[in-house]
Design an enzyme around this catalytic site. Structure first.
Site, PDB file in Angstrom:
ATOM      1  N   ASP A 101      24.449  -2.120 -15.857  1.00 17.46           N
ATOM      2  CA  ASP A 101      24.575  -0.874 -15.422  1.00 17.46           C
ATOM      3  C   ASP A 101      23.053   0.104 -15.610  1.00 17.46           C
ATOM      4  O   ASP A 101      22.393  -0.046 -16.652  1.00 17.46           O
ATOM      5  CB  ASP A 101      25.510  -0.178 -16.286  1.00 17.46           C
ATOM      6  CG  ASP A 101      26.573   0.975 -15.813  1.00 17.46           C
ATOM      7  OD1 ASP A 101      25.610   1.741 -15.052  1.00 17.46           O
ATOM      8  OD2 ASP A 101      27.820   0.689 -15.826  1.00 17.46           O
ATOM      9  N   ASP A 202      24.483   4.039 -11.982  1.00 14.14           N
ATOM     10  CA  ASP A 202      24.996   5.338 -12.525  1.00 14.14           C
ATOM     11  C   ASP A 202      24.816   6.520 -11.748  1.00 14.14           C
ATOM     12  O   ASP A 202      23.473   6.750 -11.434  1.00 14.14           O
ATOM     13  CB  ASP A 202      24.852   5.431 -13.983  1.00 14.14           C
ATOM     14  CG  ASP A 202      25.968   6.331 -14.443  1.00 14.14           C
ATOM     15  OD1 ASP A 202      27.226   6.092 -14.385  1.00 14.14           O
ATOM     16  OD2 ASP A 202      25.252   7.402 -15.046  1.00 14.14           O
ATOM     17  N   GLU A 258      26.799   4.058  -7.410  1.00 14.29           N
ATOM     18  CA  GLU A 258      27.866   4.965  -8.084  1.00 14.29           C
ATOM     19  C   GLU A 258      27.727   6.248  -7.212  1.00 14.29           C
ATOM     20  O   GLU A 258      27.200   7.358  -7.665  1.00 14.29           O
ATOM     21  CB  GLU A 258      28.151   5.146  -9.526  1.00 14.29           C
ATOM     22  CG  GLU A 258      29.425   6.029  -9.576  1.00 14.29           C
ATOM     23  CD  GLU A 258      29.631   6.559 -11.146  1.00 14.29           C
ATOM     24  OE1 GLU A 258      30.530   7.140 -11.426  1.00 14.29           O
ATOM     25  OE2 GLU A 258      28.488   6.972 -11.603  1.00 14.29           O
ATOM     26  N   HIS A 332      36.278   2.267 -15.600  1.00 10.08           N
ATOM     27  CA  HIS A 332      36.152   2.877 -17.085  1.00 10.08           C
ATOM     28  C   HIS A 332      36.117   4.210 -16.995  1.00 10.08           C
ATOM     29  O   HIS A 332      36.306   4.996 -18.054  1.00 10.08           O
ATOM     30  CB  HIS A 332      35.195   2.359 -17.678  1.00 10.08           C
ATOM     31  CG  HIS A 332      33.700   2.867 -16.937  1.00 10.08           C
ATOM     32  ND1 HIS A 332      33.310   2.688 -15.843  1.00 10.08           N
ATOM     33  CD2 HIS A 332      32.822   3.995 -17.487  1.00 10.08           C
ATOM     34  CE1 HIS A 332      32.323   3.373 -15.483  1.00 10.08           C
ATOM     35  NE2 HIS A 332      31.833   4.032 -16.390  1.00 10.08           N
ATOM     36  N   ASP A 333      36.238   4.832 -15.767  1.00 15.73           N
ATOM     37  CA  ASP A 333      36.321   6.277 -15.588  1.00 15.73           C
ATOM     38  C   ASP A 333      37.730   6.852 -14.968  1.00 15.73           C
ATOM     39  O   ASP A 333      38.139   7.799 -14.667  1.00 15.73           O
ATOM     40  CB  ASP A 333      35.291   6.886 -14.601  1.00 15.73           C
ATOM     41  CG  ASP A 333      33.974   6.800 -15.180  1.00 15.73           C
ATOM     42  OD1 ASP A 333      33.679   6.793 -16.467  1.00 15.73           O
ATOM     43  OD2 ASP A 333      32.997   6.551 -14.469  1.00 15.73           O
TER      44      ASP A 333
HETATM   45  C1  GLC Z   1      29.124   7.782 -14.375  1.00 12.47           C
HETATM   46  C2  GLC Z   1      29.597   6.868 -15.364  1.00 12.47           C
HETATM   47  C3  GLC Z   1      30.585   7.602 -16.593  1.00 12.47           C
HETATM   48  C4  GLC Z   1      29.386   8.380 -17.146  1.00 12.47           C
HETATM   49  C5  GLC Z   1      28.538   9.190 -16.239  1.00 12.47           C
HETATM   50  C6  GLC Z   1      27.536  10.046 -16.751  1.00 12.47           C
HETATM   51  O1  GLC Z   1      30.122   8.421 -13.528  1.00 12.47           O
HETATM   52  O2  GLC Z   1      30.694   5.896 -14.854  1.00 12.47           O
HETATM   53  O3  GLC Z   1      31.225   6.679 -17.278  1.00 12.47           O
HETATM   54  O4  GLC Z   1      30.240   9.524 -18.055  1.00 12.47           O
HETATM   55  O5  GLC Z   1      28.375   8.601 -15.117  1.00 12.47           O
HETATM   56  O6  GLC Z   1      26.750   8.735 -17.142  1.00 12.47           O
END
Ligand code: GLC
Ligand code: CA
Length: 555
Positions: A101, A202, A258, A332-333
């Site tokens: 990540d 991310d 992402e 995980h979100d």
């Molecule tokens: C992304 C991650 C999340 C995190 C956010 C800030 O959305 O998947 O878990 O809280 O970024 O890094």
């Protein structure tokens, strides 16, 4: 003729590990890298090709590792660099790959760069972050943070504000500073040389801040939206092209952003021309469909068939022949997919978990499996605010409930439906105390359905969700049409059935999924659809689909 060019990452299935909740090897209640290493045979048995591991770098854990204080050190709770090396070697020895990540929109406030940066206005690291003067005694502009409150924090020491699009412990890095880009590209190269096989990036669509103008304030919202200035900008695309040239092109990697946005954005991020990333994630079917109110994601809207299908089909069609997709229903979100889109009652949990798996794994794009999804793990349904650990939940509680804007009962109902901790409860390995996750006290409670839902039990039951996923994954590795076939929607207005076809070299693959707990008529006749590749029912009723029935046929 293949509709798409060959690439190993198109044929792969990715499994996401959230290390904090996967397996604890030393009894401190927190999952760790040795815990991952101990379970690699389990993942090999499932048949996945790639493991994406959520952040395992040094972190004060305000956001469970998404706030990194040293990009080249392992989080102390997770182990040591030797443990990492052993994990990576174990993954490679089994013919799998590791994607790390990459969290570089922001760092932790405890990163040495930020510790320096906040010391004085003329510190050499000042420009590593985004500092602005206040305006009229308040914040530099009206932007809200993704985790509630303003996106700006006043730092008393120097009297300026710094930008944090997430928590105030996650200051945004200033990508406009070439030194920051050099540091990040060096760090990425360092990990590639250590042997990692890719990056999940991310919130990478936010790195290119184009201006600092006030954002639009939507009805009922407390802050302005930063998206027009920060998301999917030309500047972001320029940085990604630079990253591609300076780092990514030198190695053979899987890269997934992402990014969210629209299909048009995704086509730019993950274009077949190879100028930026391999693929990116869509959020319209997860965050997007519940963003109906000023409360953002907080609602019990869930995920109705017509909305999910509209989004997924639109993305499938738009990216076809232009860009590669990544397909998923949870991570995980997000809450657990069987609780959100399926049915987690004892009667239908397994059937609906298999149906949702079928729907995703037969689509065009690389499928992602989130830990425990292959067991049909469910939401935990916490009853009180104290049971949650997630900073997003606690900040939202402060902003909406403690301020008296929303009543606690509604908010707790929405959290139970959609909060991230639902997916973060420990992996359920067996029927031992704490589901075999830890011999200590788990950092987040184990779901008490673990005697029913656990890996050991699933591995003994040929009809388990686990073996169904194993078969889905094996089918992808056997049939080109699942990877490369053209996507053709079917029955687009059916209120109960999600159906589509894939086509390649004169062959046709038909996918039928009943999204409901009723037996429903299906307008497609199975006689003409060929041989059955997989189904969650041993027999069928001509002209109908049983509750949550899924069938895949090849002709
Ligand atoms: C992304 C991650 C999340 C995190 C956010 C800030 O959305 O998947 O878990 O809280 O970024 O890094
Ligand atoms: Ca541990």
């Amino acid at each position: 003729m293949k509709a798409d060019k060959w690439a190993w990452w198109k044929e792969a299935v990715v499994y996401q590990i959230y290390p904090r909740s996967f397996a604890d090897s030393n009894g401190d209640g927190i999952g760790d890298l040795n815990g991952v290493t101990e379970h690699l045979d389990y993942l090999k048995e499932l048949g996945v090709d790639v493991i994406w591991c959520s952040p395992f770098f040094a972190s004060p854990n305000y956001d469970n590792g998404y706030d990194i204080s040293d990009y080249r050190a392992i989080m102390k709770e997770f182990g040591t660099m030797e443990d990492f090396d052993r994990m990576l070697a174990g993954i490679h020895a089994r013919g799998m790959k590791l994607v790390m990540d990459l969290v570089v929109n922001h760092s932790s406030e405890e990163h040495a760069w930020f510790v320096e940066s906040r010391k004085s206005r003329d510190n050499p690291y000042r420009d590593y972050y985004i500092w602005r003067d206040g305006v009229d005694g308040g914040e530099p502009n009206n932007w809200g943070s993704c985790f509630s409150g303003s996106a700006w924090q006043l730092d008393e020491a120097t009297g300026q504000y710094y930008l944090h699009l997430f928590t105030k412990q996650q200051p945004d890095l200033n990508w406009a500073n070439p030194k920051v880009r050099d540091e990040i590209f060096d760090m990425m190269t360092w990990w590639c040389k250590k042997g990692i096989d890719g990056f999940r990036m991310d919130v990478i669509g936010m790195i290119g801040k184009e201006n600092y103008n006030d954002g639009p304030v939507y009805p009922g919202a407390l802050y302005g939206d930063f998206v027009p200035s920060c998301q999917h900008t030309e500047t972001t695309h320029r940085y990604l092209k630079e990253m591609r040239e300076r780092v990514l092109d030198k190695f053979d990697l899987l890269t997934v952003g992402e990014c969210g946005g629209t299909p048009a954005d995704a086509i730019r991020y993950s274009n077949d021309d190879g100028s930026e990333l391999n693929m990116s994630f869509c959020f319209e079917h997860t965050d997007g469909i519940c963003d109906h109110t000023e409360m953002g994601k907080w609602s019990d809207h869930g995920g109705p068939l017509d909305e999910v299908r509209e989004v997924l089909n639109r993305w499938q069609l738009a990216l076809q022949g232009k860009a590669w997709n990544s397909v998923y229903l949870t991570n995980h979100d997000q809450p657990r997919q069987v609780s959100r889109f399926g049915n987690d009652s004892p009667l239908w949990r397994e059937k609906s978990a298999k149906m949702l798996g079928t729907l995703i794994h037969m689509m065009r794009g690389t499928p992602y499996v989130y830990q425990g999804e292959e067991l049909g793990m469910t939401n935990i349904y916490f009853k009180s605010i104290d049971q949650y650990q997630d900073v997003e939940v606690h900040n939202a509680w402060k902003q909406w409930v403690l301020s008296g804007r929303v009543n606690a009962t509604d908010m707790l109902r929405w959290f139970a439906k959609i909060a991230r901790d639902n997916a973060r409860t420990p992996m359920q390995w067996n029927s031992q105390p704490n589901a075999g996750f830890t011999t200590g006290t788990p950092w987040l409670p184990v779901n008490n359905n673990y005697l029913e839902i656990n890996a050991e039990k699933a591995l003994k039951d040929p009809d388990s969700v686990f073996y169904y996923y194993k078969k889905l994954i094996a089918l992808r590795h056997t049939h080109d049409i699942i990877v490369y076939g053209e996507f053709i929607p079917l029955l687009e207005n059916d209120p109960c059935v999600y159906a589509y076809r894939r086509a390649l070299d004169g062959k046709e693959l038909t996918v039928l999924c009943n999204w409901t707990d009723k037996t429903v008529p299906c307008a497609l006749s199975s006689d003409e659809m060929g041989e059955e590749l997989i189904s969650n029912y041993p027999e069928h009723k001509e002209g109908f689909l049983y509750p949550y029935e899924a069938r895949v046929m090849l002709k």
